[in-house]
Design an enzyme around this catalytic site. Structure first.
Site, mmCIF file in Angstrom:
data_model
loop_
_atom_site.group_PDB
_atom_site.id
_atom_site.type_symbol
_atom_site.label_atom_id
_atom_site.label_comp_id
_atom_site.label_asym_id
_atom_site.label_seq_id
_atom_site.Cartn_x
_atom_site.Cartn_y
_atom_site.Cartn_z
ATOM 1 N N GLY A 250 -22.135 12.702 9.715
ATOM 2 C CA GLY A 250 -20.786 12.832 9.166
ATOM 3 C C GLY A 250 -19.710 12.507 10.200
ATOM 4 O O GLY A 250 -20.001 12.230 11.372
ATOM 5 N N ARG B 176 -30.682 12.361 1.932
ATOM 6 C CA ARG B 176 -30.043 11.048 1.922
ATOM 7 C C ARG B 176 -30.115 10.361 3.288
ATOM 8 O O ARG B 176 -30.220 9.150 3.393
ATOM 9 C CB ARG B 176 -28.582 11.214 1.505
ATOM 10 C CG ARG B 176 -27.979 10.049 0.786
ATOM 11 C CD ARG B 176 -26.536 10.354 0.438
ATOM 12 N NE ARG B 176 -25.901 11.141 1.513
ATOM 13 C CZ ARG B 176 -24.722 11.711 1.430
ATOM 14 N NH1 ARG B 176 -24.030 11.634 0.323
ATOM 15 N NH2 ARG B 176 -24.222 12.392 2.436
ATOM 16 N N ARG C 227 -16.492 32.043 7.881
ATOM 17 C CA ARG C 227 -15.398 32.400 8.796
ATOM 18 C C ARG C 227 -14.820 33.790 8.606
ATOM 19 O O ARG C 227 -14.493 34.462 9.567
ATOM 20 C CB ARG C 227 -14.261 31.379 8.662
ATOM 21 C CG ARG C 227 -14.614 30.023 9.222
ATOM 22 C CD ARG C 227 -13.427 29.077 9.109
ATOM 23 N NE ARG C 227 -13.841 27.709 9.346
ATOM 24 C CZ ARG C 227 -13.392 26.652 8.658
ATOM 25 N NH1 ARG C 227 -12.510 26.819 7.678
ATOM 26 N NH2 ARG C 227 -13.811 25.456 8.944
ATOM 27 N N CYS D 290 -9.607 23.206 10.879
ATOM 28 C CA CYS D 290 -8.921 22.314 11.831
ATOM 29 C C CYS D 290 -7.436 22.598 11.969
ATOM 30 O O CYS D 290 -6.912 22.652 13.085
ATOM 31 C CB CYS D 290 -9.130 20.854 11.421
ATOM 32 S SG CYS D 290 -8.875 20.545 9.664
ATOM 33 N N SER E 44 -9.021 11.928 7.693
ATOM 34 C CA SER E 44 -10.361 12.226 8.205
ATOM 35 C C SER E 44 -10.707 13.700 8.058
ATOM 36 O O SER E 44 -11.871 14.071 8.210
ATOM 37 C CB SER E 44 -10.479 11.801 9.675
ATOM 38 O OG SER E 44 -9.480 12.432 10.442
ATOM 39 N N GLY E 45 -9.714 14.534 7.743
ATOM 40 C CA GLY E 45 -10.007 15.923 7.407
ATOM 41 C C GLY E 45 -10.913 16.018 6.191
ATOM 42 O O GLY E 45 -11.599 17.018 5.989
ATOM 43 N N HIS F 89 -4.052 15.723 13.098
ATOM 44 C CA HIS F 89 -3.202 16.579 12.265
ATOM 45 C C HIS F 89 -1.939 16.915 13.059
ATOM 46 O O HIS F 89 -2.013 17.211 14.255
ATOM 47 C CB HIS F 89 -3.913 17.898 11.938
ATOM 48 C CG HIS F 89 -5.018 17.773 10.931
ATOM 49 N ND1 HIS F 89 -5.346 16.596 10.297
ATOM 50 C CD2 HIS F 89 -5.863 18.714 10.437
ATOM 51 C CE1 HIS F 89 -6.351 16.824 9.448
ATOM 52 N NE2 HIS F 89 -6.685 18.093 9.523
ATOM 53 N N ASN G 71 -8.008 16.152 14.774
ATOM 54 C CA ASN G 71 -8.657 17.117 13.878
ATOM 55 C C ASN G 71 -10.171 17.054 13.935
ATOM 56 O O ASN G 71 -10.848 18.024 13.620
ATOM 57 C CB ASN G 71 -8.182 16.902 12.438
ATOM 58 C CG ASN G 71 -8.345 15.472 11.958
ATOM 59 O OD1 ASN G 71 -7.813 14.549 12.587
ATOM 60 N ND2 ASN G 71 -9.087 15.274 10.892
#
Lengths: 339, 339
Positions: free
Chosen positions: B12, B39, B99, B128, B158-159, B241, B315
């Protein structure tokens, strides 16, 4: 009715929309004169059924003019507006030069139309980021008295004129092609980037653009007690300024009350349906005249007297051309009622 | 030292940078295992001098693993983390799932390293947009106690992972070519647009992304009294960001004091020279590990106890991969000191 209308700066990003708005809104005039700097003189512009040749902006050009709508840089306005008034014209000016002059009314027709009665020849239209914010704040201010505003802007490149959009496109294409983007209009490359500076440093680390949002807001709402903390940021968007606004009021407002106030205010369209992805976005507001408000919610960091919301408007329309043409319509009405 | 390290989600957007960080930071391990969904199984990934074949993420995969760094969607983490811990591994998790679990420490190594001592197998790395904000707030909090934060974000595509960047590029190209842009990853077309929604509606008109910034900030700084009003907005920027932050503190801080606190804090680089167009921008922070702070100024709307500033960070790095690898380094140190 004012009979001869002059549009100054008709070839710029805002001037083009002024001409379009005159047609779309069926603005009444008998004769149209287009004025610009020597660079544009002689160009022909099609307005409704007529072709108008651009003439030179110079002393004497306003002798046969009643009403002027001008979109020029500050320094151009500083020079021509006084002689335009002396030659008998009333000037609706979109530049920043006259806005804070105590003799010049600063007008948003939905907010403070009556201030126009005091004009002495020049009437100013506010800065684009201020206009949309104040249109949104006005109904809250009248109902609950605005005390403090914290605003972060997301401002489109067209705020810097046609050159701004040309640079965004060139910068974006360069990056997509793996080339180094250039920056001339903006301080840094704007493609896929953000620039947290609009204007130059003005006051305690705030930029000129940010301080306009402080001073102009107070003048338009007629309340020097309103405190504003602005952060103005350029974003890679062509048209449509967006603003994240937190407003503290003297009297508490519920989200429902604030929403109702927005809904019943002139010039505001509420788009607020988060579960269905409904909120204002620049892409949807491009080409529209209203100020769009959404994401209306309680400020969960506050003491109960504050509301957060998101506000988008076409910076070339309500932020500039539309507001100026609306001021001109207001002048037409006052002339009509005086006759 | 932990001997066998597993990286989950290595293909990723964040996982790729985790692998790069392991090399760049010379992270100590004897054996590296890469795990992913079916995958990606069988793909080979080059890490330093070795080629590693991706294995299936499934029960049993962690029997020979000491330490895990995982970048997966919430639902994947919810499933695998418990069996990874049961099989004897310690999991550093970048997803949102664990979290706020009271048994899970939420760690930014520069801010609350000691909280790691209480871990029971899972350690979470924050969202992020929270991480970079809290890195910046921490020195102010320790010196003057943060009471309230008003933050508007400008978050990169891209977040939303590699798919977010693919969609930004496709959307931008479509618009440049006069075609209709598509949207699958985002709620609306993102090219030359802004989307004031990240995540789904969570609490009183705030999104899940926004509420993470409220809850996670309190947990990391260990202070439930901190009030946060966030507005999270997606912008057409690939990496980095940005955040416009207003912070109210119990004790007043001058701009000079705040700047000194930022300068002497670990993980922060101050870029603050408005007259010379110096401030953090996504374009400059892409690929860097620090949190960048600028536009530090007195909140001119406040009562003397608030500071405004602008904060940018990559980020994918400090907002994700770098922070996770730093947590893993912290674990390595605590293992080393225990031995």
């Amino acid at each position: 009715m004012y009979e001869t209308l002059a549009v100054v700066g008709a070839t710029g990003a805002v001037g083009r929309i002024v001409l379009q708005q005159l047609v779309d809104r069926d603005f009444p005039y008998k004769r149209l004169k287009l004025l610009a700097s020597s660079r544009s003189v002689g160009q022909e512009v099609r307005v409704k059924d007529e072709t108008v040749r651009i003439e030179l902006l110079q002393p004497g050009a306003f002798k046969d003019v009643d009403l002027v709508i001008a979109s020029t840089p500050d320094e151009v306005s500083a020079e021509f507006a006084p002689y335009a008034v002396e030659e008998g014209a009333v000037v609706v000016d979109e530049s920043g030069y006259w806005r804070m002059d105590p003799k010049v009314p600063l007008i948003i027709p939905e907010v403070n139309p009556d201030a126009i009665n005091d004009h002495q020849g020049i009437i100013a239209s506010p800065n684009c980021s201020t206009t949309q914010m104040v249109v949104a704040l006005a109904p809250l201010h009248h109902a609950a008295t605005v005390k403090r505003v914290v605003v972060s802007t997301y401002q489109a490149t067209s705020g810097a004129g046609l050159a701004g959009n040309v640079e965004l496109e060139a910068s974006t294409k360069a990056i997509l092609n793996g080339q180094a983007p250039k920056s001339e209009t903006f301080q840094h490359p704007i493609g896929f980037n953000l620039i947290p500076q609009i204007g130059s440093e003005k006051h305690e680390g705030y930029t000129s653009e940010e301080m306009k949002m402080v001073y102009e807001t107070r003048k338009i709402l007629g309340d020097d007690q309103i405190q504003v903390c602005p952060t103005a940021v350029r974003v890679p968007v062509t048209v449509g300024h967006s603003e994240s606004i937190l407003v503290e009021t003297e009297k508490p407002l519920s989200v429902q009350q604030a929403t109702e106030l927005f809904r019943s205010a002139p010039g505001i369209t509420v788009v607020d349906d988060l579960p269905n992805h409904g909120y204002p976005m620049p892409r949807d507001c491009d080409g529209k005249d209203d100020v769009f408000v959404g994401r209306i919610r309680r400020d969960i960091s506050g003491n109960g007297n504050s509301i957060a919301f998101w506000c988008v408007s076409d910076n070339l329309r309500k932020g500039a051309a539309t507001n100026a043409v609306q001021i001109a319509e207001l002048l037409q009405k006052s002339v009509a009622s005086a006759n």
